[in-house]
Design a protein around this motif. Structure first.
Motif, PDB file in Angstrom:
ATOM      1  N   GLU A 114      33.705  -3.009  13.825  1.00  0.00           N
ATOM      2  CA  GLU A 114      32.768  -2.310  12.934  1.00  0.00           C
ATOM      3  C   GLU A 114      33.419  -1.088  12.304  1.00  0.00           C
ATOM      4  O   GLU A 114      33.175  -0.800  11.122  1.00  0.00           O
ATOM      5  CB  GLU A 114      31.520  -1.908  13.717  1.00  0.00           C
ATOM      6  CG  GLU A 114      30.611  -3.080  14.048  1.00  0.00           C
ATOM      7  CD  GLU A 114      29.481  -2.702  14.989  1.00  0.00           C
ATOM      8  OE1 GLU A 114      28.459  -3.402  14.989  1.00  0.00           O
ATOM      9  OE2 GLU A 114      29.623  -1.694  15.739  1.00  0.00           O
ATOM     10  N   ILE A 115      34.243  -0.377  13.051  1.00  0.00           N
ATOM     11  CA  ILE A 115      34.944   0.772  12.493  1.00  0.00           C
ATOM     12  C   ILE A 115      35.801   0.335  11.318  1.00  0.00           C
ATOM     13  O   ILE A 115      35.778   0.936  10.231  1.00  0.00           O
ATOM     14  CB  ILE A 115      35.816   1.459  13.559  1.00  0.00           C
ATOM     15  CG1 ILE A 115      34.956   2.088  14.642  1.00  0.00           C
ATOM     16  CG2 ILE A 115      36.719   2.519  12.912  1.00  0.00           C
ATOM     17  CD1 ILE A 115      35.749   2.575  15.845  1.00  0.00           C
ATOM     18  N   VAL A 116      36.583  -0.714  11.525  1.00  0.00           N
ATOM     19  CA  VAL A 116      37.476  -1.198  10.469  1.00  0.00           C
ATOM     20  C   VAL A 116      36.690  -1.687   9.265  1.00  0.00           C
ATOM     21  O   VAL A 116      37.012  -1.351   8.117  1.00  0.00           O
ATOM     22  CB  VAL A 116      38.392  -2.307  11.015  1.00  0.00           C
ATOM     23  CG1 VAL A 116      39.189  -2.956   9.889  1.00  0.00           C
ATOM     24  CG2 VAL A 116      39.339  -1.748  12.072  1.00  0.00           C
TER      25      VAL A 116
ATOM     26  N   PRO B 101      44.366  -7.129  26.744  1.00  0.00           N
ATOM     27  CA  PRO B 101      44.093  -7.162  25.302  1.00  0.00           C
ATOM     28  C   PRO B 101      42.806  -6.400  24.982  1.00  0.00           C
ATOM     29  O   PRO B 101      41.835  -6.441  25.736  1.00  0.00           O
ATOM     30  CB  PRO B 101      43.946  -8.658  24.996  1.00  0.00           C
ATOM     31  CG  PRO B 101      44.632  -9.364  26.121  1.00  0.00           C
ATOM     32  CD  PRO B 101      44.446  -8.490  27.332  1.00  0.00           C
ATOM     33  N   VAL B 102      42.819  -5.701  23.865  1.00  0.00           N
ATOM     34  CA  VAL B 102      41.642  -4.951  23.433  1.00  0.00           C
ATOM     35  C   VAL B 102      40.735  -5.869  22.630  1.00  0.00           C
ATOM     36  O   VAL B 102      41.165  -6.480  21.650  1.00  0.00           O
ATOM     37  CB  VAL B 102      42.052  -3.725  22.593  1.00  0.00           C
ATOM     38  CG1 VAL B 102      40.817  -3.012  22.044  1.00  0.00           C
ATOM     39  CG2 VAL B 102      42.893  -2.767  23.430  1.00  0.00           C
ATOM     40  N   ASP B 103      39.479  -5.969  23.050  1.00  0.00           N
ATOM     41  CA  ASP B 103      38.499  -6.822  22.373  1.00  0.00           C
ATOM     42  C   ASP B 103      37.867  -6.036  21.220  1.00  0.00           C
ATOM     43  O   ASP B 103      37.185  -5.034  21.463  1.00  0.00           O
ATOM     44  CB  ASP B 103      37.420  -7.264  23.366  1.00  0.00           C
ATOM     45  CG  ASP B 103      36.439  -8.260  22.774  1.00  0.00           C
ATOM     46  OD1 ASP B 103      36.394  -8.413  21.542  1.00  0.00           O
ATOM     47  OD2 ASP B 103      35.708  -8.893  23.557  1.00  0.00           O
ATOM     48  N   PRO B 104      38.084  -6.462  19.980  1.00  0.00           N
ATOM     49  CA  PRO B 104      37.535  -5.708  18.846  1.00  0.00           C
ATOM     50  C   PRO B 104      36.015  -5.721  18.773  1.00  0.00           C
ATOM     51  O   PRO B 104      35.433  -4.925  18.029  1.00  0.00           O
ATOM     52  CB  PRO B 104      38.143  -6.406  17.623  1.00  0.00           C
ATOM     53  CG  PRO B 104      38.518  -7.759  18.102  1.00  0.00           C
ATOM     54  CD  PRO B 104      38.884  -7.624  19.538  1.00  0.00           C
TER      55      PRO B 104
ATOM     56  N   THR C  66      43.878  -9.404   9.181  1.00  0.00           N
ATOM     57  CA  THR C  66      43.719  -9.657  10.614  1.00  0.00           C
ATOM     58  C   THR C  66      43.530  -8.382  11.429  1.00  0.00           C
ATOM     59  O   THR C  66      43.300  -8.453  12.634  1.00  0.00           O
ATOM     60  CB  THR C  66      44.942 -10.419  11.158  1.00  0.00           C
ATOM     61  OG1 THR C  66      46.123  -9.648  10.921  1.00  0.00           O
ATOM     62  CG2 THR C  66      45.080 -11.780  10.490  1.00  0.00           C
ATOM     63  N   ASP C  67      43.635  -7.229  10.809  1.00  0.00           N
ATOM     64  CA  ASP C  67      43.424  -5.972  11.525  1.00  0.00           C
ATOM     65  C   ASP C  67      41.954  -5.869  11.934  1.00  0.00           C
ATOM     66  O   ASP C  67      41.059  -5.923  11.092  1.00  0.00           O
ATOM     67  CB  ASP C  67      43.790  -4.774  10.644  1.00  0.00           C
ATOM     68  CG  ASP C  67      45.281  -4.703  10.352  1.00  0.00           C
ATOM     69  OD1 ASP C  67      46.055  -5.243  11.161  1.00  0.00           O
ATOM     70  OD2 ASP C  67      45.655  -4.106   9.325  1.00  0.00           O
ATOM     71  N   ARG C  68      41.727  -5.677  13.238  1.00  0.00           N
ATOM     72  CA  ARG C  68      40.349  -5.641  13.740  1.00  0.00           C
ATOM     73  C   ARG C  68      40.004  -4.342  14.454  1.00  0.00           C
ATOM     74  O   ARG C  68      38.840  -4.142  14.819  1.00  0.00           O
ATOM     75  CB  ARG C  68      40.111  -6.808  14.718  1.00  0.00           C
ATOM     76  CG  ARG C  68      40.318  -8.193  14.133  1.00  0.00           C
ATOM     77  CD  ARG C  68      39.242  -8.595  13.152  1.00  0.00           C
ATOM     78  NE  ARG C  68      37.890  -8.420  13.628  1.00  0.00           N
ATOM     79  CZ  ARG C  68      37.294  -9.235  14.517  1.00  0.00           C
ATOM     80  NH1 ARG C  68      37.949 -10.256  15.043  1.00  0.00           N
ATOM     81  NH2 ARG C  68      36.041  -9.002  14.874  1.00  0.00           N
TER      82      ARG C  68
ATOM     83  N   LEU D  26      39.814  10.173   8.732  1.00  0.00           N
ATOM     84  CA  LEU D  26      40.774   9.342   9.460  1.00  0.00           C
ATOM     85  C   LEU D  26      40.682   7.872   9.095  1.00  0.00           C
ATOM     86  O   LEU D  26      41.638   7.290   8.573  1.00  0.00           O
ATOM     87  CB  LEU D  26      40.570   9.497  10.978  1.00  0.00           C
ATOM     88  CG  LEU D  26      41.424   8.574  11.862  1.00  0.00           C
ATOM     89  CD1 LEU D  26      42.912   8.857  11.670  1.00  0.00           C
ATOM     90  CD2 LEU D  26      41.017   8.697  13.324  1.00  0.00           C
ATOM     91  N   TYR D  27      39.533   7.261   9.370  1.00  0.00           N
ATOM     92  CA  TYR D  27      39.470   5.801   9.348  1.00  0.00           C
ATOM     93  C   TYR D  27      39.627   5.193   7.959  1.00  0.00           C
ATOM     94  O   TYR D  27      40.355   4.204   7.792  1.00  0.00           O
ATOM     95  CB  TYR D  27      38.165   5.312   9.980  1.00  0.00           C
ATOM     96  CG  TYR D  27      38.040   5.621  11.448  1.00  0.00           C
ATOM     97  CD1 TYR D  27      39.046   5.274  12.347  1.00  0.00           C
ATOM     98  CD2 TYR D  27      36.911   6.271  11.959  1.00  0.00           C
ATOM     99  CE1 TYR D  27      38.931   5.556  13.699  1.00  0.00           C
ATOM    100  CE2 TYR D  27      36.779   6.547  13.309  1.00  0.00           C
ATOM    101  CZ  TYR D  27      37.794   6.185  14.182  1.00  0.00           C
ATOM    102  OH  TYR D  27      37.670   6.461  15.521  1.00  0.00           O
TER     103      TYR D  27
END
Length: 253
Positions: free
Chosen positions: A177-179, A158-161, A4-6, A214-215
Motif C-alpha cells: 500500500e505504501i508503494v 522474506p518480507v511479505d509486502p 515488481t517493487d512491492r 520520502l516515499y
C-alpha cells in the motif's frame, strides 16, 4: 523503479541499481543551519547498517513494532526504510508502551521510557553525531552502535509486502500500500520522474508528510529536499535554496 517493487526496501534496491550516485535525500535544518546530502548509495549504506542493527543487534523479527519518536529528518527516513527491509512495523509517533522497541530523538526520550524493550536514542546533531558525554539513561546511542554493523543486509525471512509495515496518524499501511499510494501521488506532488526534486517542509507525523518527504520521491525516481524548521527560513533563503538545489516542485505545508 520497476513494476515488481512491492515495498519501500524494493524501491531503494531499484534506485541503487539504476543510479547509485544521484542525490536522494538532501536535508536542511533551518534552526541549526545544517545541510546534509545523501546519494542513493550513501542512503542505502545507512539503511543496510540500520537494518542489520534491527535484525542482529535488537533481534527484531517481522511483525514486531518499532515506535519512531523522531521528527522529519534524514535519519528518520533511514529508519523507515530499514524497518521495511526487516519487515518490522514502523509506528511513527506511536505509543512506546505498546511497542517492542523504541527509537527516540531528544524530544521523545522521556515518553520512550514506557517501552519495555530495547531503546535507541538519536542526538539528531549535525553529521549524525553521538550524545556527549553519554546517551540518556536506559538508551543505547545509535550513532555509536550503527557503524559496527555491515554494509550489506539480507533478511533472515522474506518480507511479505501484504503485511503491516507502517502506522502513522492512526492509519496502518502494508508495504504494498505504501508503494501503490506513493506512486499514485507522485505526479500530483510534481514528481514527474528522474531529475524531479521536491522540497518538502511537511512533518513526518502524517501520511502526507511521509509521502512528500520520502516515499513519493523514492517511488518516482526523484529526490527530496527535506526541510526541518522551515518556518524559521526567510523567503530570501527559501528562494535561494529552491534555485541552488534545482527544486522542481514544493510541498511546504
Amino acid at each position: 523503479m520497476t513494476a515488481t517493487d512491492r515495498t519501500p526496501a524494493d524501491l531503494l534496491r531499484s534506485a541503487l541499481a539504476a543510479d547509485p550516485a544521484r542525490p536522494l535525500v538532501t536535508f536542511y535544518d533551518d534552526a541549526t543551519g545544517e545541510r546534509v546530502e545523501l546519494s542513493v548509495a550513501t542512503f542505502a549504506n545507512w539503511v543496510a547498517k540500520t537494518a542489520n542493527l534491527l535484525q542482529d543487534g535488537m533481534s527484531a523479527e517481522p511483525g514486531d513494532r518499532v515506535a519512531l519518536l523522531l521528527p522529519a529528518h534524514w535519519q528518520t527516513a533511514v529508519w523507515l526504510v530499514a524497518c521495511s527491509s526487516v519487515g518490522v512495523v514502523a509506528d511513527v509517533a506511536g505509543d512506546p508502551a505498546r511497542a517492542d522497541f523504541v527509537v527516540a530523538g531528544p524530544d521523545g526520550i522521556e515518553a520512550g521510557r514506557a517501552c519495555k524493550g530495547e531503546r535507541y536514542a538519536l542526538s539528531l546533531a549535525p553529521l549524525g553525531r553521538r550524545f556527549v558525554p553519554a546517551p540518556p539513561q536506559g538508551y543505547a546511542d545509535y550513532a555509536v552502535e550503527v557503524p559496527t554493523y555491515g554494509d550489506r543486509f539480507v533478511p533472515y525471512a522474506p518480507v511479505d509486502p501484504e503485511e503491516p509495515a507502517l502506522i502513522v496518524a492512526g492509519a496502518e499501511y502494508t508495504g504494498a500500500e505504501i508503494v501503490e499510494r506513493a506512486r499514485g501521488e507522485a505526479e500530483a506532488l510534481g514528481l514527474l520522474g528522474p531529475g524531479s526534486r521536491l522540497l518538502s517542509g511537511r512533518g513526518y507525523d502524517t501520511w502526507e508528510g511521509l509521502s512528500a518527504g520520502l516515499y513519493a520521491p523514492l517511488a518516482s525516481g526523484g529526490s527530496v529536499v527535506l526541510c526541518r524548521h522551515l518556518d524559521q527560513a526567510t523567503e530570501e533563503t527559501l528562494t535561494r535554496r529552491i534555485d541552488t538545489e534545482r527544486v522542481t516542485a514544493t510541498a511546504r505545508t
